[in-house]
Write an enzyme that holds these catalytic residues in place. Structure first.
Site, PDB file in Angstrom:
ATOM      1  N   THR A  81      51.303  20.689  -3.752  1.00  0.00           N
ATOM      2  CA  THR A  81      50.776  19.609  -4.570  1.00  0.00           C
ATOM      3  C   THR A  81      49.685  19.445  -3.421  1.00  0.00           C
ATOM      4  O   THR A  81      48.133  18.872  -4.282  1.00  0.00           O
ATOM      5  CB  THR A  81      51.722  18.729  -3.833  1.00  0.00           C
ATOM      6  OG1 THR A  81      53.033  18.297  -5.263  1.00  0.00           O
ATOM      7  CG2 THR A  81      50.966  16.866  -4.760  1.00  0.00           C
ATOM      8  N   ARG A  86      49.900  12.782  -0.633  1.00  0.00           N
ATOM      9  CA  ARG A  86      48.545  13.390  -0.472  1.00  0.00           C
ATOM     10  C   ARG A  86      47.734  13.295  -1.151  1.00  0.00           C
ATOM     11  O   ARG A  86      46.762  14.001  -1.478  1.00  0.00           O
ATOM     12  CB  ARG A  86      49.485  15.048   0.298  1.00  0.00           C
ATOM     13  CG  ARG A  86      50.684  15.300  -1.009  1.00  0.00           C
ATOM     14  CD  ARG A  86      51.300  16.092  -0.266  1.00  0.00           C
ATOM     15  NE  ARG A  86      52.267  16.412  -0.833  1.00  0.00           N
ATOM     16  CZ  ARG A  86      53.459  16.334  -1.604  1.00  0.00           C
ATOM     17  NH1 ARG A  86      53.923  15.167  -0.483  1.00  0.00           N
ATOM     18  NH2 ARG A  86      54.541  16.575  -2.202  1.00  0.00           N
ATOM     19  N   ASP A 107      47.860  20.357 -10.410  1.00  0.00           N
ATOM     20  CA  ASP A 107      48.171  20.423  -9.199  1.00  0.00           C
ATOM     21  C   ASP A 107      48.339  21.947  -8.825  1.00  0.00           C
ATOM     22  O   ASP A 107      48.591  22.842  -7.796  1.00  0.00           O
ATOM     23  CB  ASP A 107      48.463  19.380  -7.866  1.00  0.00           C
ATOM     24  CG  ASP A 107      49.691  19.446  -7.674  1.00  0.00           C
ATOM     25  OD1 ASP A 107      50.325  19.759  -9.141  1.00  0.00           O
ATOM     26  OD2 ASP A 107      50.157  18.509  -6.864  1.00  0.00           O
ATOM     27  N   HIS A 108      49.793  22.382  -9.650  1.00  0.00           N
ATOM     28  CA  HIS A 108      50.395  23.492 -10.213  1.00  0.00           C
ATOM     29  C   HIS A 108      51.163  23.924 -11.255  1.00  0.00           C
ATOM     30  O   HIS A 108      51.364  22.086 -11.402  1.00  0.00           O
ATOM     31  CB  HIS A 108      51.350  23.750  -9.042  1.00  0.00           C
ATOM     32  CG  HIS A 108      51.977  22.483  -8.782  1.00  0.00           C
ATOM     33  ND1 HIS A 108      52.803  22.661  -9.276  1.00  0.00           N
ATOM     34  CD2 HIS A 108      52.256  21.736  -7.188  1.00  0.00           C
ATOM     35  CE1 HIS A 108      53.995  20.803  -8.573  1.00  0.00           C
ATOM     36  NE2 HIS A 108      52.676  20.298  -7.559  1.00  0.00           N
ATOM     37  N   HIS A 141      58.320  25.390  -7.174  1.00  0.00           N
ATOM     38  CA  HIS A 141      56.963  25.683  -7.549  1.00  0.00           C
ATOM     39  C   HIS A 141      56.539  26.137  -6.135  1.00  0.00           C
ATOM     40  O   HIS A 141      57.283  26.350  -5.101  1.00  0.00           O
ATOM     41  CB  HIS A 141      56.356  25.209  -8.600  1.00  0.00           C
ATOM     42  CG  HIS A 141      55.337  23.665  -7.887  1.00  0.00           C
ATOM     43  ND1 HIS A 141      55.236  23.733  -6.378  1.00  0.00           N
ATOM     44  CD2 HIS A 141      56.259  22.557  -7.965  1.00  0.00           C
ATOM     45  CE1 HIS A 141      54.848  22.504  -5.876  1.00  0.00           C
ATOM     46  NE2 HIS A 141      55.779  21.140  -6.594  1.00  0.00           N
TER      47      HIS A 141
HETATM   48 ZN    ZN Z   1      52.436  18.641  -7.520  1.00  0.00          ZN
HETATM   49 ZN    ZN Z   2      56.278  19.737  -6.974  1.00  0.00          ZN
END
Ligand code: ZN
Ligand code: ZN
Length: 549
Positions: A86, A169, A356-357, A491
């Site tokens: 993230t 974040r 973000d991923h 992830h």
């Molecule tokens: Zn994330």
């Molecule tokens: Zn995550």
């Protein structure tokens, strides 16, 4: 000679001044005449590219379908570095740079100067706002390049930047260094908070939002499926052994009674679709409270939906819970866009949606299906490595830390013993190859001095910064996770399931269309300033997205 240099210097100075003045004037006139009133950047946490086609038939017309059908979709859009988490994801989306330049090498990393873990947005020098707790001690101090939002604030004093997210974040890295405010969710109190980096106290609209107690209402409700459960044909059965449960649940099945599981806090809604609903409601309050999209400059609203990530971690990509979270997010986004149509006006705002991923399927599920995957025992590997280094180089603690699949060696100890870092790193890298699940290993020395150009090693190199990264990287095989996932998934890898995410532009001056050309995430950040006639975020490679097939 000296005189000539002075004259030349003065002339050059005048030239620069004249040019800056001219550029600024051009920007003002261009921007005023031809700019969106509001940019809304939506980051859906852990959203894999395949989710939109997978759930398509169950989406309504105003949400994802509207973005895809009327916007421009980059269908082969990828993160181009390791690690895909993230913090690094938001940093790359907003700076247009990779961790090797923006410094965000993880959600946290081992900080050699404090001999401890450094959380990506933690900052002990700022004060919490809206709370007394450390949840408010956050800032972008660790972010080493400018964001698109920084550039917007630098270029135009009339522009406002507000960001909201459940995760600190997700809000802080979006607001950047100069954003007017970032607000994030404190699960303990069920309230949105900020830090003294941005504001000295919560504005009235945030206080009012907190006082409404919407979060608490959600946390005392029951999560039932939006549609009748038999309609979730795109997902696996509801009850599967490798899904996580809430504290007092016997099985990971609907309905999820949140009141019975929330304890004394309100953080539970992050792991339900209601966390996203709450963020959308806060985003709407921000538009009204800050008069976004009504001033002379272009305003910026960063919205990061993170419930998708918490739910994805807990239940995995093929769960009814995740599908329900996306079906509800689809309605939530539709509602937000309809609201913006009314409030800011159709065509007056630009939406950019990405993630973000991605995420890997639950490895146990992969194993059950005879697909490659597994669980890497990092504790065992690091313990055996410690013993190996003692016999090899002497009875000392050579390993300082292991985090993000990186071994941090004691660099001082290596120096004191007159050893070469390169040699020790290579010994470690060779030793770690024997463990199950390890595809390859590589060293800080190589990332510092070689040029990998393309392929997976280049992705690791783009994620490497000498003083924040480890000394040896363990590169896992596809489908593998560290053993700390007895249920659920995660992830972080350079594989397509973690890198391939949606990217859609919609609204102001965006043509309808799509492309399957491969585009890297760091192209987003320079593309937006280019559309707004402001300077590009500084660390980006300045490659722009092309709205063409
Ligand atoms: Zn994330
Ligand atoms: Zn995550």
């Amino acid at each position: 000679m000296k005189l000539i240099r002075t004259i030349c210097g003065t002339f050059l100075m005048l030239m620069i001044l004249a040019q800056t003045g001219w550029t600024q004037k051009k920007n003002e006139s261009k921007a005023a005449a031809d700019a969106p009133k509001l940019v809304v950047k939506i980051v859906v946490d852990q959203m894999r590219h395949d989710y939109i086609p997978l759930y398509w038939d169950k989406f309504e017309e105003d949400g994802f379908k509207r973005l895809v059908n009327r916007g421009f979709s980059f269908e082969n859009n990828h993160f181009n570095y390791f690690p895909t988490f993230t913090g690094p994801g938001h940093a790359a989306i907003y700076t247009g740079a990779t961790p090797s330049v923006n410094g965000v090498v993880g959600n946290a990393w081992y900080d050699r100067s404090i001999d401890g873990s450094m959380y990506v947005v933690s900052d002990s020098t700022v004060s919490p706002v809206g709370t007394e707790s450390d949840a408010g001690k956050m800032s972008p101090r660790n972010l080493l390049s400018t964001t698109v939002t920084d550039e917007l604030k630098s270029a135009s004093s009339n522009s406002k930047v507000i960001t909201v997210s459940s995760k600190d974040r997700g809000a802080v890295l979006a607001a950047g260094h100069l954003g007017d405010a970032a607000y994030w969710y404190e699960g303990e109190s069920g309230k949105f908070v900020s830090s003294s980096w941005y504001v000295s106290e919560l504005p009235e609209w945030v206080q009012r939002f907190n006082e409404k107690g919407l979060a608490k209402e959600f946390a005392n409700s029951t999560w039932e499926t939006l549609l009748p459960i038999e309609q979730y044909t795109e997902s696996s059965a509801d009850d599967r052994s490798y899904e996580g449960t809430f504290e007092n649940e016997e099985a990971p099945v609907f309905p999820h009674d949140l009141a019975a599981n929330r304890g004394n806090e309100y953080g539970i809604i992050n792991s339900t679709p209601f966390g996203n609903t709450l963020i959308a409601e806060l985003a709407k309050s921000a538009v009204e409270g800050e008069d976004l999209g009504t001033g002379d400059g272009t305003d910026f609203l960063g919205v990061s939906f993170s419930s998708t990530d918490y739910v994805g971690h807990k239940y995995g990509p093929h769960s009814v819970e995740l599908q329900d979270t996306y079906l509800r997010l689809d309605r939530t986004i539709g509602d937000l866009l309809n609201y913006l149509d009314k409030q800011v006006g159709k065509g007056n705002y630009l939406v950019v949606l990405t993630s973000d991923h991605g995420v890997v399927d639950v490895p146990q599920e992969l194993i059950n299906k005879n697909l490659p995957g597994g669980y890497f025992d990092s504790d065992k590997a690091v313990d055996e490595l410690a013993e190996f280094l003692k016999t090899e180089f002497g009875d000392e603690d050579w390993i300082e830390n292991y985090t993000n699949q990186q071994v941090y060696l004691d660099r001082d100890l290596i120096d004191q013993n007159g050893l070469s870092k390169q040699v020790v790193q290579q010994k470690v890298a060779d030793f770690l190859l024997q463990f199950e699940g390890v595809k390859s290993t590589n060293t800080a020395h190589n990332y510092q001095y070689k040029n990998y150009g393309a392929g997976q090693e280049a992705m690791y190199q783009r994620g490497f910064m000498y003083d924040r990264s480890g000394d040896v990287y363990i590169q896992l095989k596809s489908g593998w996770l560290d053993t700390d996932y007895p249920t659920g998934t995660s992830h972080g890898s350079p594989y397509n399931y973690d890198t391939h995410v949606p990217l859609i532009f919609y609204g102001w001056n965006v043509p309808q269309g799509e492309t399957s050309r491969k585009t890297p995430i760091p192209q987003i950040a320079p593309t937006i300033p280019n559309m707004l006639y402001i300077p590009l975020s500084r660390g980006s490679e300045a490659n722009l997205l092309q709205f063409a097939a």
